[in-house]
Design a protein around this motif. Structure first.
Motif, PDB file in Angstrom:
ATOM      1  N   GLU A 230       0.827  -1.208   0.000  1.00  0.00           N
ATOM      2  CA  GLU A 230       0.000   0.000   0.000  1.00  0.00           C
ATOM      3  C   GLU A 230       0.861   1.257   0.000  1.00  0.00           C
ATOM      4  N   ARG A 231       1.951   1.241   0.770  1.00  0.00           N
ATOM      5  CA  ARG A 231       2.872   2.386   0.797  1.00  0.00           C
ATOM      6  C   ARG A 231       3.456   2.615  -0.599  1.00  0.00           C
ATOM      7  N   LEU A 232       3.872   1.519  -1.241  1.00  0.00           N
ATOM      8  CA  LEU A 232       4.449   1.619  -2.585  1.00  0.00           C
ATOM      9  C   LEU A 232       3.420   2.151  -3.578  1.00  0.00           C
ATOM     10  N   ASN A 233       2.203   1.682  -3.467  1.00  0.00           N
ATOM     11  CA  ASN A 233       1.117   2.141  -4.347  1.00  0.00           C
ATOM     12  C   ASN A 233       0.885   3.641  -4.175  1.00  0.00           C
ATOM     13  N   LEU A 234       0.867   4.090  -2.929  1.00  0.00           N
ATOM     14  CA  LEU A 234       0.653   5.507  -2.650  1.00  0.00           C
ATOM     15  C   LEU A 234       1.808   6.363  -3.191  1.00  0.00           C
TER      16      LEU A 234
ATOM     17  N   LEU B 266       4.030  10.086  -7.206  1.00  0.00           N
ATOM     18  CA  LEU B 266       5.068  10.401  -8.190  1.00  0.00           C
ATOM     19  C   LEU B 266       4.471  10.553  -9.589  1.00  0.00           C
ATOM     20  N   ASP B 267       3.515   9.692  -9.934  1.00  0.00           N
ATOM     21  CA  ASP B 267       2.843   9.818 -11.237  1.00  0.00           C
ATOM     22  C   ASP B 267       2.171  11.184 -11.357  1.00  0.00           C
ATOM     23  N   ARG B 268       1.556  11.604 -10.307  1.00  0.00           N
ATOM     24  CA  ARG B 268       0.849  12.890 -10.343  1.00  0.00           C
ATOM     25  C   ARG B 268       1.831  14.065 -10.392  1.00  0.00           C
ATOM     26  N   LYS B 269       2.932  13.943  -9.625  1.00  0.00           N
ATOM     27  CA  LYS B 269       3.890  15.048  -9.552  1.00  0.00           C
ATOM     28  C   LYS B 269       4.819  15.106 -10.759  1.00  0.00           C
TER      29      LYS B 269
ATOM     30  N   LEU C  39       8.974  14.521  -1.722  1.00  0.00           N
ATOM     31  CA  LEU C  39       8.301  15.804  -1.532  1.00  0.00           C
ATOM     32  C   LEU C  39       9.096  16.951  -2.157  1.00  0.00           C
ATOM     33  N   ASP C  40      10.420  16.746  -2.291  1.00  0.00           N
ATOM     34  CA  ASP C  40      11.291  17.793  -2.855  1.00  0.00           C
ATOM     35  C   ASP C  40      11.605  17.573  -4.335  1.00  0.00           C
ATOM     36  N   PHE C  41      11.144  16.483  -4.920  1.00  0.00           N
ATOM     37  CA  PHE C  41      11.440  16.224  -6.328  1.00  0.00           C
ATOM     38  C   PHE C  41      10.732  17.255  -7.217  1.00  0.00           C
ATOM     39  N   THR C  42      11.453  17.683  -8.249  1.00  0.00           N
ATOM     40  CA  THR C  42      10.847  18.595  -9.232  1.00  0.00           C
ATOM     41  C   THR C  42      10.849  17.993 -10.625  1.00  0.00           C
TER      42      THR C  42
ATOM     43  N   LEU D 109      11.784  14.057 -13.062  1.00  0.00           N
ATOM     44  CA  LEU D 109      12.078  12.629 -13.087  1.00  0.00           C
ATOM     45  C   LEU D 109      13.555  12.378 -12.776  1.00  0.00           C
ATOM     46  N   ASP D 110      14.396  13.299 -13.148  1.00  0.00           N
ATOM     47  CA  ASP D 110      15.830  13.163 -12.860  1.00  0.00           C
ATOM     48  C   ASP D 110      16.100  13.097 -11.358  1.00  0.00           C
ATOM     49  N   ASP D 111      15.336  13.827 -10.573  1.00  0.00           N
ATOM     50  CA  ASP D 111      15.494  13.766  -9.115  1.00  0.00           C
ATOM     51  C   ASP D 111      15.212  12.348  -8.611  1.00  0.00           C
TER      52      ASP D 111
END
Length: 131
Positions: free
Chosen positions: A78-82, A87-90, A118-121, A123-125
């Motif tokens: 469930e954690r992985l799914n969330l 990440l898909d949304r961001k 939370l700090d990713f901007t 896909l490279d991050d």
């Protein structure tokens, strides 16, 4: 008093004494054999009961461990799914290779990712984090 007995009576008395000694020996031997057989049967019964109790305890411990592992796996899944949905949304739809990498992360590494993402901007991050 043996002194007053005839030779025939003495002989009969001797035969009776031998007979009683033989009987006493047979009784002692039968008692010893019975005790030995009882010990063997008791030991076997005790071993069987011990085996059954051990199997039962093993089953119970196995079921408990299976429940705990299943619950843990469910939490991780469930954690992985969330995380993947976030990440898909961001970052947009994640490439298949990235998704596979996510599924290979340890629970501790997933925990780290849940904060780092939370700090990713870009896909490279995420790729940098995975490497």
């Amino acid at each position: 008093n043996r002194a007053n007995l005839t030779e025939k009576e003495l002989e009969d008395l001797h035969h009776q004494e031998v007979f009683f000694q033989d009987q006493r020996g047979s009784v002692i031997k039968a008692k010893e054999e019975g005790l030995q057989q009882g010990r063997e049967e008791g030991k076997e019964e005790g071993l069987q009961q011990g085996r059954e109790e051990g199997l039962q305890q093993g089953r119970e411990e196995g079921l408990q461990q299976g429940r705990e592992e299943g619950l843990q796996q469910g939490i991780i899944s469930e954690r992985l799914n969330l995380i993947q949905r976030f990440l898909d949304r961001k970052l947009g739809e994640l490439p298949t290779e990235i998704k596979k990498s996510l599924y290979g992360l340890s629970p501790a590494r997933l925990e780290d990712l849940s904060l780092a993402m939370l700090d990713f901007t870009s896909l490279d991050d995420l790729i940098e984090f995975l490497n």
